[in-house]
Write an enzyme that holds these catalytic residues in place. Sequence first.
Site, PDB file in Angstrom:
ATOM      1  N   GLU A  47     -32.523 -21.786  -0.806  1.00 59.00           N
ATOM      2  CA  GLU A  47     -31.173 -21.743  -1.391  1.00 59.00           C
ATOM      3  C   GLU A  47     -31.263 -21.853  -2.910  1.00 59.00           C
ATOM      4  O   GLU A  47     -30.664 -21.072  -3.653  1.00 59.00           O
ATOM      5  CB  GLU A  47     -30.312 -22.892  -0.833  1.00 59.00           C
ATOM      6  CG  GLU A  47     -29.974 -22.777   0.652  1.00 59.00           C
ATOM      7  CD  GLU A  47     -31.040 -23.353   1.584  1.00 59.00           C
ATOM      8  OE1 GLU A  47     -32.157 -23.677   1.100  1.00 59.00           O
ATOM      9  OE2 GLU A  47     -30.756 -23.477   2.790  1.00 59.00           O
ATOM     10  N   ASP A 102     -26.861 -18.809  14.451  1.00 64.84           N
ATOM     11  CA  ASP A 102     -26.426 -19.839  15.394  1.00 64.84           C
ATOM     12  C   ASP A 102     -25.472 -20.860  14.776  1.00 64.84           C
ATOM     13  O   ASP A 102     -25.138 -21.861  15.403  1.00 64.84           O
ATOM     14  CB  ASP A 102     -27.641 -20.547  16.029  1.00 64.84           C
ATOM     15  CG  ASP A 102     -28.555 -21.181  15.005  1.00 64.84           C
ATOM     16  OD1 ASP A 102     -28.424 -20.880  13.805  1.00 64.84           O
ATOM     17  OD2 ASP A 102     -29.417 -21.988  15.405  1.00 64.84           O
TER      18      ASP A 102
HETATM   19  N1  UDP Z   1     -34.943 -16.418  12.220  1.00 70.33           N
HETATM   20  C1  UDP Z   1     -35.724 -15.285  12.178  1.00 70.33           C
HETATM   21  N2  UDP Z   1     -37.038 -15.384  12.591  1.00 70.33           N
HETATM   22  C2  UDP Z   1     -37.602 -16.546  13.044  1.00 70.33           C
HETATM   23  C3  UDP Z   1     -36.779 -17.703  13.060  1.00 70.33           C
HETATM   24  C4  UDP Z   1     -35.467 -17.602  12.642  1.00 70.33           C
HETATM   25  O1  UDP Z   1     -35.252 -14.213  11.810  1.00 70.33           O
HETATM   26  O2  UDP Z   1     -38.799 -16.569  13.388  1.00 70.33           O
HETATM   27  C5  UDP Z   1     -33.517 -16.338  11.809  1.00 70.33           C
HETATM   28  C6  UDP Z   1     -32.561 -16.998  12.787  1.00 70.33           C
HETATM   29  O3  UDP Z   1     -32.135 -16.085  13.775  1.00 70.33           O
HETATM   30  C7  UDP Z   1     -31.437 -17.471  11.890  1.00 70.33           C
HETATM   31  C8  UDP Z   1     -32.137 -17.761  10.565  1.00 70.33           C
HETATM   32  O4  UDP Z   1     -33.370 -17.038  10.592  1.00 70.33           O
HETATM   33  O5  UDP Z   1     -30.456 -16.482  11.698  1.00 70.33           O
HETATM   34  C9  UDP Z   1     -32.418 -19.238  10.387  1.00 70.33           C
HETATM   35  O6  UDP Z   1     -33.212 -19.696  11.451  1.00 70.33           O
HETATM   36  P1  UDP Z   1     -32.828 -20.969  12.328  1.00 70.33           P
HETATM   37  O7  UDP Z   1     -31.405 -20.868  12.766  1.00 70.33           O
HETATM   38  O8  UDP Z   1     -33.848 -21.130  13.400  1.00 70.33           O
HETATM   39  O9  UDP Z   1     -32.969 -22.119  11.222  1.00 70.33           O
HETATM   40  P2  UDP Z   1     -32.480 -23.622  11.258  1.00 70.33           P
HETATM   41  O10 UDP Z   1     -31.340 -23.719  12.218  1.00 70.33           O
HETATM   42  O11 UDP Z   1     -33.667 -24.387  11.719  1.00 70.33           O
HETATM   43  O12 UDP Z   1     -32.076 -23.900   9.854  1.00 70.33           O
HETATM   44 MN    MN Z   2     -29.868 -22.276  12.775  1.00 66.97          MN
END
Ligand code: UDP
Ligand code: MN
Length: 300
Positions: free
Chosen positions: A247, A162
């Site tokens: 990271e 996203d």
């Molecule tokens: N993601 C996943 N399983 C989950 C939650 C997130 O595979 O249960 C993936 C999500 O699609 C994204 C990445 O892990 O590509 C990071 O997640 P997110 O964008 O929700 O993290 P944030 O924006 O909170 O850092």
């Molecule tokens: Mn995200």
Amino acid sequence: MPFVNIKKQYLAIGMLVFVLLFLFNTRPAFQCQFNAEVSPYLPVIYGITPTYVRLAQKADLTRLSQTLMHVKNFHWVVIEDSLEKTKLVANLLKESNLKYTHLNIKTHKTKHSTPVPLMRIKGARGLLASGVEQRNLALDWLRGHLDKSENKAGVVYFMDDDNTYSLKVFDEMRKVKRVGVWPVGIVGGMRVEMPLVSDGKVSGYNAWWKPFRPFPIDMAGFAINATLFLEHPEAKFSRKVQSGFQESEILKYFTTKEELEPLADNCTKVYVWHTRTQKPSILNPKKLKRPIVPDDHIEV
Ligand code: UDP
Ligand code: MN
């Protein structure tokens, strides 16, 4: 007549220039740059993207895949957080014309998983750090793939589904020798989280969220030379670290602060944003006063 002769010469030279330009211009103006283009001179970018089922998944993946269609020598490794691959993701990948590898592994929700404090500025979507098993599976795949490949030149970029990516970030990461870093916009409670650079070296970081992290950098803010993953077969993400430390967990195998390569104009430009898609609120059809036409058969 001498006048005509000169014109003919000009014509001949003009045509020669045109033919040469046509032959040597790799991207003529009339040709749409398309991802399927493969150049042996460019390192391959391996974009590693975990993804999971939710209402905005197709919207997010559509936006991302259509950015990636403009990136040369790109190989997208998409790992679904699920027991089985979904048709939605399989079809989206197939129709994208991108070079891709489609994998899946479900996040293990064991009692031993380290709870992640909910008080996260970055995002509080649950008690488990996301993407650990998925990214590790992608790294296993990558090692197998590079072992078999004659040309191992490449760079690994961990891409959440996203985020928002400028094409410029891909140009930057092709310059990576070992580990390159750059700023990330709208993350960690800041307009921009970024490495601070003096004399061409990273001297510190401008990060407000958990500044005590060994590398206070978001996943979107670095890329790693792919061959390093062969040199360090042990390098992987870990469930045992607290949120925000993934990271640092992976970077520690390959580099130190002093060795980081600052890119994006000495870390003064933002070419990637940690945008987050708002969770849509959908009305429950059963509770609506007016009946609506069922739409379950439509993929959204
Ligand atoms: N993601 C996943 N399983 C989950 C939650 C997130 O595979 O249960 C993936 C999500 O699609 C994204 C990445 O892990 O590509 C990071 O997640 P997110 O964008 O929700 O993290 P944030 O924006 O909170 O850092
Ligand atoms: Mn995200």
